[in-house]
Design a protein around this motif. Structure first.
Motif, mmCIF file in Angstrom:
data_model
loop_
_atom_site.group_PDB
_atom_site.id
_atom_site.type_symbol
_atom_site.label_atom_id
_atom_site.label_comp_id
_atom_site.label_asym_id
_atom_site.label_seq_id
_atom_site.Cartn_x
_atom_site.Cartn_y
_atom_site.Cartn_z
ATOM 1 N N ALA A 40 0.783 -1.239 0.000
ATOM 2 C CA ALA A 40 0.000 0.000 0.000
ATOM 3 C C ALA A 40 0.818 1.294 0.000
ATOM 4 N N PRO A 41 1.930 1.386 0.719
ATOM 5 C CA PRO A 41 2.670 2.667 0.693
ATOM 6 C C PRO A 41 3.150 3.075 -0.699
ATOM 7 N N PHE A 42 3.193 2.134 -1.625
ATOM 8 C CA PHE A 42 3.671 2.435 -2.975
ATOM 9 C C PHE A 42 2.533 2.741 -3.940
ATOM 10 N N LYS A 43 1.325 2.878 -3.396
ATOM 11 C CA LYS A 43 0.171 3.153 -4.248
ATOM 12 C C LYS A 43 0.335 4.482 -4.989
ATOM 13 N N ASN A 44 0.805 5.483 -4.290
ATOM 14 C CA ASN A 44 0.911 6.819 -4.877
ATOM 15 C C ASN A 44 2.344 7.311 -5.044
ATOM 16 N N LYS A 45 3.310 6.430 -4.840
ATOM 17 C CA LYS A 45 4.698 6.851 -5.026
ATOM 18 C C LYS A 45 5.520 5.696 -5.577
ATOM 19 N N ASN A 46 6.527 6.051 -6.317
ATOM 20 C CA ASN A 46 7.427 5.042 -6.865
ATOM 21 C C ASN A 46 8.480 4.680 -5.819
ATOM 22 N N PRO A 47 9.018 3.475 -5.901
ATOM 23 C CA PRO A 47 10.099 3.102 -4.976
ATOM 24 C C PRO A 47 11.276 4.064 -5.110
ATOM 25 N N ASP A 48 11.924 4.356 -3.983
ATOM 26 C CA ASP A 48 13.013 5.334 -3.967
ATOM 27 C C ASP A 48 14.339 4.789 -4.469
ATOM 28 N N GLY A 49 14.541 3.503 -4.368
ATOM 29 C CA GLY A 49 15.820 2.949 -4.801
ATOM 30 C C GLY A 49 15.669 1.510 -5.247
ATOM 31 N N LEU A 50 16.780 0.919 -5.590
ATOM 32 C CA LEU A 50 16.755 -0.468 -6.066
ATOM 33 C C LEU A 50 16.274 -1.430 -4.997
ATOM 34 N N GLU A 51 16.632 -1.162 -3.745
ATOM 35 C CA GLU A 51 16.223 -2.035 -2.652
ATOM 36 C C GLU A 51 14.707 -2.021 -2.489
ATOM 37 N N GLU A 52 14.102 -0.838 -2.509
ATOM 38 C CA GLU A 52 12.643 -0.729 -2.416
ATOM 39 C C GLU A 52 11.975 -1.349 -3.643
ATOM 40 N N GLU A 53 12.545 -1.130 -4.794
ATOM 41 C CA GLU A 53 11.977 -1.682 -6.028
ATOM 42 C C GLU A 53 11.979 -3.212 -5.993
ATOM 43 N N THR A 55 12.098 -5.115 -3.299
ATOM 44 C CA THR A 55 11.165 -5.540 -2.255
ATOM 45 C C THR A 55 9.743 -5.521 -2.779
ATOM 46 N N LEU A 56 9.363 -4.457 -3.451
ATOM 47 C CA LEU A 56 8.024 -4.341 -4.022
ATOM 48 C C LEU A 56 7.771 -5.445 -5.053
ATOM 49 N N HIS A 57 8.755 -5.706 -5.880
ATOM 50 C CA HIS A 57 8.650 -6.779 -6.869
ATOM 51 C C HIS A 57 8.423 -8.130 -6.181
ATOM 52 N N ASN A 58 9.167 -8.402 -5.143
ATOM 53 C CA ASN A 58 9.014 -9.659 -4.407
ATOM 54 C C ASN A 58 7.640 -9.765 -3.745
ATOM 55 N N LEU A 59 7.153 -8.649 -3.200
ATOM 56 C CA LEU A 59 5.830 -8.655 -2.565
ATOM 57 C C LEU A 59 4.725 -8.898 -3.590
ATOM 58 N N PHE A 60 4.840 -8.302 -4.772
ATOM 59 C CA PHE A 60 3.858 -8.555 -5.831
ATOM 60 C C PHE A 60 3.902 -10.015 -6.283
ATOM 61 N N ASN A 61 5.090 -10.567 -6.403
ATOM 62 C CA ASN A 61 5.201 -11.985 -6.757
ATOM 63 C C ASN A 61 4.533 -12.851 -5.701
ATOM 64 N N ALA A 62 4.763 -12.543 -4.437
ATOM 65 C CA ALA A 62 4.148 -13.305 -3.352
ATOM 66 C C ALA A 62 2.623 -13.189 -3.414
ATOM 67 N N LEU A 63 2.126 -11.979 -3.649
ATOM 68 C CA LEU A 63 0.679 -11.767 -3.741
ATOM 69 C C LEU A 63 0.084 -12.556 -4.905
ATOM 70 N N CYS A 64 0.714 -12.479 -6.053
ATOM 71 C CA CYS A 64 0.208 -13.183 -7.239
ATOM 72 C C CYS A 64 0.195 -14.700 -7.035
ATOM 73 N N THR A 65 1.251 -15.237 -6.470
ATOM 74 C CA THR A 65 1.299 -16.692 -6.270
ATOM 75 C C THR A 65 0.320 -17.124 -5.199
ATOM 76 N N THR A 66 0.048 -16.263 -4.228
ATOM 77 C CA THR A 66 -0.935 -16.598 -3.186
ATOM 78 C C THR A 66 -2.342 -16.662 -3.776
ATOM 79 N N LEU A 67 -2.591 -15.871 -4.806
ATOM 80 C CA LEU A 67 -3.916 -15.846 -5.429
ATOM 81 C C LEU A 67 -4.106 -16.947 -6.474
ATOM 82 N N MET A 68 -3.077 -17.727 -6.775
ATOM 83 C CA MET A 68 -3.162 -18.731 -7.828
ATOM 84 C C MET A 68 -3.986 -19.977 -7.494
#
Length: 71
Positions: A40-53, A55-68
């Motif tokens: 949710a914190p990234f709803k209105n802002k882009n990740p600030d660095g590679l580490e945040e990017e 992390t966000l990518h990993n969280l989206f992957n986790a969310l997508c696989t959980t919904l499968m």
């Protein structure tokens, strides 16, 4: 954002990727809501660095696989 969150998101993503049992377990433990709150914190802002990017990518992957699973 710190390296611990990045590592945790990587491990979570890997554990969910190939295990339907883990996907169902996270789904039954209100894990989808937790993943959405972490993203949710990234709803209105882009990740600030590679580490945040990454992390966000990993969280989206986790969310997508959980919904499968069909259930």
């Amino acid at each position: 954002m710190d390296s611990t969150k990045l590592s945790a998101s990587e491990v979570l993503s890997m554990l969910l990727q190939d295990s339907e049992a883990n996907q169902k377990k996270i789904g039954s433990m209100n894990g989808i809501d937790s993943l959405l709150q972490a993203i949710a914190p990234f709803k209105n802002k882009n990740p600030d660095g590679l580490e945040e990017e990454e992390t966000l990518h990993n969280l989206f992957n986790a969310l997508c696989t959980t919904l499968m699973p069909d259930e």
